[in-house]
Design an enzyme around this catalytic site. Structure first.
Site, short mmCIF file in Angstrom:
data_model
loop_
_atom_site.label_atom_id
_atom_site.label_comp_id
_atom_site.label_asym_id
_atom_site.label_seq_id
_atom_site.Cartn_x
_atom_site.Cartn_y
_atom_site.Cartn_z
N SER A 71 0.83 -1.21 0.00
CA SER A 71 0.00 0.00 0.00
C SER A 71 0.86 1.25 0.00
O SER A 71 0.62 2.20 -0.76
CB SER A 71 -0.93 0.01 1.21
OG SER A 71 -1.88 -1.03 1.08
N GLN A 179 0.81 -9.16 -6.09
CA GLN A 179 0.45 -10.58 -6.25
C GLN A 179 1.41 -11.32 -7.18
O GLN A 179 1.37 -12.54 -7.28
CB GLN A 179 -0.97 -10.71 -6.80
CG GLN A 179 -2.06 -10.20 -5.87
CD GLN A 179 -2.24 -11.07 -4.65
OE1 GLN A 179 -1.97 -12.27 -4.66
NE2 GLN A 179 -2.71 -10.48 -3.55
N SER A 199 5.17 -6.51 -1.93
CA SER A 199 4.94 -6.70 -0.51
C SER A 199 5.47 -8.06 -0.08
O SER A 199 5.13 -9.09 -0.68
CB SER A 199 3.43 -6.61 -0.26
OG SER A 199 3.16 -6.92 1.08
N HIS A 201 5.00 -10.11 2.48
CA HIS A 201 4.20 -11.21 3.05
C HIS A 201 3.38 -11.97 2.02
O HIS A 201 2.75 -12.97 2.36
CB HIS A 201 3.32 -10.70 4.20
CG HIS A 201 2.12 -9.93 3.79
ND1 HIS A 201 0.85 -10.46 3.83
CD2 HIS A 201 1.98 -8.66 3.33
CE1 HIS A 201 -0.02 -9.54 3.42
NE2 HIS A 201 0.65 -8.45 3.11
N CYS A 324 -20.51 -8.79 2.79
CA CYS A 324 -20.34 -9.11 4.20
C CYS A 324 -18.88 -9.35 4.56
O CYS A 324 -18.49 -9.19 5.70
CB CYS A 324 -21.16 -10.32 4.58
SG CYS A 324 -22.86 -9.87 4.87
#
Lengths: 395, 128
Positions: A71, A179, A199, A201, A324
């Site tokens: 990010s 990714q 990134s 991780h 959700c």
């Protein structure tokens, strides 16, 4: 059976990464900015990590700056390009509607400041075409930002082609490769990438660390002011342990990339075939131009969160693009962008396999998902109406 | 802390009163597929008493648990009492819901009121 199938969310740290991290947490804890030898050893470790990471993406080590993750890298790349553009009177940015929120929200902020953002069309295959990038470039375009591989549906974008278009038209090209790095061949030189975000991780490194590649000559805007770390482009004492662990993880991922990709692509095909036999289901995104680990389906008549909870009960950790699970009222913006209606997008499932996945696990996933989808449809009023012909099947 | 209380997970994993009442005296449906939640409630009413309640739900874990709990709370109760069922009572009976899931309990309350409205429109005489 316990299957962690959410490697697009995060991955387990590799043993090499943990060892590297431990060394710099426990023993070599010096500050790289200190001039005594303990500090200088930490400095050397940072330099070595930078070189090894750069080698994995065919970059000049001087072009890598360490950040807190994907990010931050996305934010800094885009803000820097916007800053450079503004100075040259160029305030147009091109992107895709399937980008990560780190990109989309940064662009929204720039739009409020007067930037004009073009969102390229994306087909039902979840792929942006280089031709559409070429057609959208204007004399005032300062940046094209298109992700390398999508985090939800795994589709791999034609990065080299987009890079070529941007190089020819002399427009900066940033790619969110969070990714992709460690999973797909990334070569910033051959693919003509101006800026790239990664990134740790996502490739078996630790959380909270990543890097930004910015080609020579691109003046980055610091997001954090302070000391002169990272050539003044990213202040704050370096996360030495995290950075060293990231380098160890990436080297290992890069070394086994081809072998893992081949193996995972086979399992992916098997999984896609198995889940496709569930009635009124559909794969999201192109079947082949996708990350070897990624499978993303929509199942009509059910909602994703309940699917995830029941799969969790069966030991399967996966993810969904339902409202959700996104914490908002809308389902995944990626699924909506590739043309899935809301009702169907709520019933999505993302499975992202790890390199240690087996055929047996894939079979278990297929049988579990088939069972849970049938169970949930059994008391779904939406499914009942579809079966009774009161509404029309979409899938 | 887990996303859901044990009570919610119990009602989600083992939902009570799942299904359809073919000769229901009142049927209520609320929500829409666009928002990701649809609840349908079926009530059987005799002499002002809810003798049976069943539901079908398309939705998340808390939507399924709320439907299950709501049907449990009104089964065997007089209609007058069911009309007073609030979403808060459903939330309390479930030992709480996360803030962004409260709307599921509201849907359950609305679905029951909707089914009772349907019952009254079919049996206007019972309104007195």
């Amino acid at each position: 059976m316990n299957i962690y199938a959410d490697n697009a969310a995060t991955t387990a740290m590799s043993a090499a990464a943990i060892d590297a991290m431990n060394l710099y947490l426990r023993d070599e804890f010096g500050n790289p900015s200190s001039l005594y030898s303990a500090g200088q050893r930490a400095r050397e470790a940072l330099d070595s990590a930078r070189e090894r990471i750069a080698a994995c993406i065919n970059a000049d080590p001087r072009c890598i700056i360490f950040t807190s993750g994907g990010s931050e890298s996305d934010n800094q790349a885009i803000i820097s390009a916007a800053e450079l553009g503004k100075r040259a009177g160029k305030t147009h940015i091109i992107t895709s509607p399937i980008e990560h929120h780190a990109v989309l929200h940064t662009l929204k902020k720039l739009q409020k400041q007067g930037f004009d953002v073009t969102y390229l069309p994306v087909g039902t295959d979840g792929i942006v075409s280089a031709a559409s990038v070429a057609a959208a470039i204007r004399p005032d375009t300062c940046l094209v930002t298109v992700m390398f591989a999508n985090n939800e549906i795994g589709t791999v974008q034609p990065v080299a082609e987009i890079g070529a278009v941007c190089a020819e038209r002399k427009v900066l090209f940033h790619t969110d490769a969070v990714q992709a790095v460690g999973h797909l061949p990334v070569d910033v030189t051959a693919q003509k990438i101006s800026m790239l975000s990664a990134s740790a991780h996502k490739f078996h490194g630790p959380k909270g660390v990543g890097f930004l590649y910015a080609a020579r000559g691109i003046k980055l805007t610091p997001l954090i002011e302070g000391g002169a770390q990272e050539r003044g482009l990213r202040a704050g004492t370096e996360n030495v342990a995290g950075i060293c662990a990231m380098a160890a993880a990436l080297e290992e991922s890069a070394a086994s990339l081809e072998e893992n990709s081949r193996k995972l692509a086979c399992l992916r095909r098997k999984l896609i075939k198995g889940l496709s036999s569930i009635p009124h289901s559909a794969l999201n995104g192109d079947a082949e131009k996708r990350l070897p680990s990624n499978v993303n389906f929509c199942f009509e008549g059910i909602e994703g969160e309940s699917l995830l909870l029941l799969l969790d009960d069966k030991g399967i950790s996966a993810s969904s693009g339902s409202a959700c699970t996104s914490g908002s009222l809308d389902p995944s913006h990626v699924l909506l962008a590739i043309g899935r209606p809301h009702a169907v997008a709520h019933g999505s499932l993302r499975i992202s396999l790890g390199e240690d996945a087996t055929e047996e696990q894939v079979e278990y996933i297929i049988s579990s998902v088939t069972e849970v989808v049938a169970y949930l449809r059994g008391f779904s009023p939406v499914w009942r109406d579809l079966c009774a012909g009161k509404s029309e099947f979409i899938l | 802390m887990a996303l859901y209380s044990e009570k919610v997970m119990d009602h989600f994993r083992n939902p009570r009163n799942v299904g359809v009442i073919e000769d229901a005296d009142g049927v209520g449906e609320v929500g829409n597929a666009k928002c990701g939640d649809i609840m349908k409630m079926y009530l059987k009413i005799q002499d002002g008493i809810i003798t049976d309640a069943k539901f079908e739900t398309f939705g998340c874990g808390s939507a399924i648990a709320s439907s299950s709990m709501a049907t449990e709370l009104i089964k065997g109760k007089p209609v007058s009492q069911a009309l007073e069922l609030t979403n808060k009572a459903v939330v309390e009976a479930l030992d709480g819901l996360p803030a962004h899931k409260i709307h599921c309990s509201v849907l359950a309350e609305e679905a029951i009121k909707n089914a009772l409205d349907d019952y009254y429109s079919r049996h206007p005489e019972s309104k007195n």
